[in-house]
Scaffold this active site. Sequence first.
Site, PDB file in Angstrom:
ATOM      1  N   ASP A   1       0.821  -1.218   0.000  1.00  0.00           N
ATOM      2  CA  ASP A   1       0.000   0.000   0.000  1.00  0.00           C
ATOM      3  C   ASP A   1       0.849   1.259   0.000  1.00  0.00           C
ATOM      4  O   ASP A   1       0.618   2.178  -0.799  1.00  0.00           O
ATOM      5  CB  ASP A   1      -0.945   0.004   1.200  1.00  0.00           C
ATOM      6  CG  ASP A   1      -2.078  -1.005   1.058  1.00  0.00           C
ATOM      7  OD1 ASP A   1      -2.058  -1.776   0.078  1.00  0.00           O
ATOM      8  OD2 ASP A   1      -2.962  -1.036   1.923  1.00  0.00           O
TER       9      ASP A   1
ATOM     10  N   ARG B   1       0.076   6.010  17.149  1.00  0.00           N
ATOM     11  CA  ARG B   1      -0.140   7.016  16.098  1.00  0.00           C
ATOM     12  C   ARG B   1       0.349   8.410  16.474  1.00  0.00           C
ATOM     13  O   ARG B   1       0.902   9.116  15.624  1.00  0.00           O
ATOM     14  CB  ARG B   1      -1.612   7.054  15.698  1.00  0.00           C
ATOM     15  CG  ARG B   1      -2.155   5.789  15.028  1.00  0.00           C
ATOM     16  CD  ARG B   1      -1.118   4.920  14.420  1.00  0.00           C
ATOM     17  NE  ARG B   1      -1.664   3.854  13.584  1.00  0.00           N
ATOM     18  CZ  ARG B   1      -0.980   2.796  13.230  1.00  0.00           C
ATOM     19  NH1 ARG B   1       0.277   2.655  13.648  1.00  0.00           N
ATOM     20  NH2 ARG B   1      -1.497   1.877  12.444  1.00  0.00           N
TER      21      ARG B   1
ATOM     22  N   ASP C   1      -7.265   5.626  12.114  1.00  0.00           N
ATOM     23  CA  ASP C   1      -5.885   6.096  12.039  1.00  0.00           C
ATOM     24  C   ASP C   1      -5.741   7.411  11.289  1.00  0.00           C
ATOM     25  O   ASP C   1      -4.896   8.240  11.624  1.00  0.00           O
ATOM     26  CB  ASP C   1      -4.991   5.030  11.395  1.00  0.00           C
ATOM     27  CG  ASP C   1      -4.633   3.925  12.368  1.00  0.00           C
ATOM     28  OD1 ASP C   1      -4.790   4.144  13.584  1.00  0.00           O
ATOM     29  OD2 ASP C   1      -4.184   2.859  11.924  1.00  0.00           O
TER      30      ASP C   1
ATOM     31  N   SER D   1      -5.411  -7.814   7.723  1.00  0.00           N
ATOM     32  CA  SER D   1      -4.685  -6.557   7.821  1.00  0.00           C
ATOM     33  C   SER D   1      -4.113  -6.503   9.228  1.00  0.00           C
ATOM     34  O   SER D   1      -4.855  -6.536  10.216  1.00  0.00           O
ATOM     35  CB  SER D   1      -5.632  -5.373   7.584  1.00  0.00           C
ATOM     36  OG  SER D   1      -4.981  -4.154   7.845  1.00  0.00           O
TER      37      SER D   1
END
Length: 406
Positions: A16, A96, A125, A180
Amino acid sequence: MSQIKKVVLAYSGGLDTSIILRWLQETYGCEVVTFTADIGQGEELEPARAKALAMGVKEIYIDDLREEFVRDFVYPMFRANAVYEGEYLLGTSIARPLIAKRLVEIAKEVGGDAISHGATGKGNDQVRFELGAYALTPGIKVIAPWREWDLNSRESLMNYAAQHNIPIDFNKAGKKSPYSMDANLLHISYEGGGLEDPYWEPEEDMWRWTVSPEKAPDAPQYIELTYRKGDIVAIDGVEMSPATVLATLNQLGGKHGIGRLDLVENRYVGMKSRGAYETPGGTIMLKAHRAIESITLDREVAHLKDELMPRYASLIYNGYWWSPERLMLQTMIDESQQYVNGVVRAKLYKGNVYIAGRKSDDSIFDANIATFEDDRGAYNQKDAEGFIRLNGLRLRIAAGKGRKLI
């Protein structure tokens, strides 16, 4: 788009973000600087450098942030005993704000016009990255390709990769995991695949860090955790850095099948999402921290912390780590930890953490008062009569007026 000359991309080296790298170069005609954070995901990061170089990237950052991650983010969160919706230990959420912080720092260092990330428009996110970036650098431009491009399926991504000669990685078995996954020193998460059916039980070989409780050792293991101001500073008497503490507890917890969670959670963007998590070290930390607090915290301080914790946890989950309200709560929480010192003895066995003992020089547990034996006058039991009558006064008044309770 012509105003964007240089973009700092949060880059993993996976499919990605490799597609995003090329898409940024083509769509914006800009220079891309890649940033790869080592926060303990357990993967070799140098291949990301090789891939970035092969795609024409001249400035590549691969930063070891493991100690900063645990010291400045995980530890403060665990002082609060933060749990989202009663179960989730916030393993993805807490990483994050650190990545956002480093993204904007690098942008300042290299003269970047923007930052970019690979979070989708459906997830949390994107909110966490961008709220953090805006809080730290108000004028920063954020490029979120998943909200701009038309590559909205796995097939379109694969076609784009083929057209632009972007290598597609497969695991050693020759196939990509159906999930994922996101990993750091605190946890590993799994989403997608069969997990999208909330009634489906994941197969045993999905789990990476923990053995099943059924296959865990038949003998329990005892460990001693030393606390200083609410943080673990030693395991079994051996002083360790924060990152080493968490890595060690992950290994111990994983060995005993501790820390698995299957959860349907409420995302900030409005949808429900099912995920599976392994947080072996964090599970031990939470249980042990509450144990040491139980003998060192004043009752009302402990209860106030518990009342505020869900709000604190939601702030982290929703991306408000850098908000003034989280900072205000953190100041209060950190102040509460001044006397949270001592040792917790924990028993690890078959997927569970049992507290076997706790002790502290700062303990406010008084055996002379709490004893069922002769307390030698330390507590006058007759005092309880007036205490009860005063606390029951409003109830007696209401009952005297004939107010119905049943």
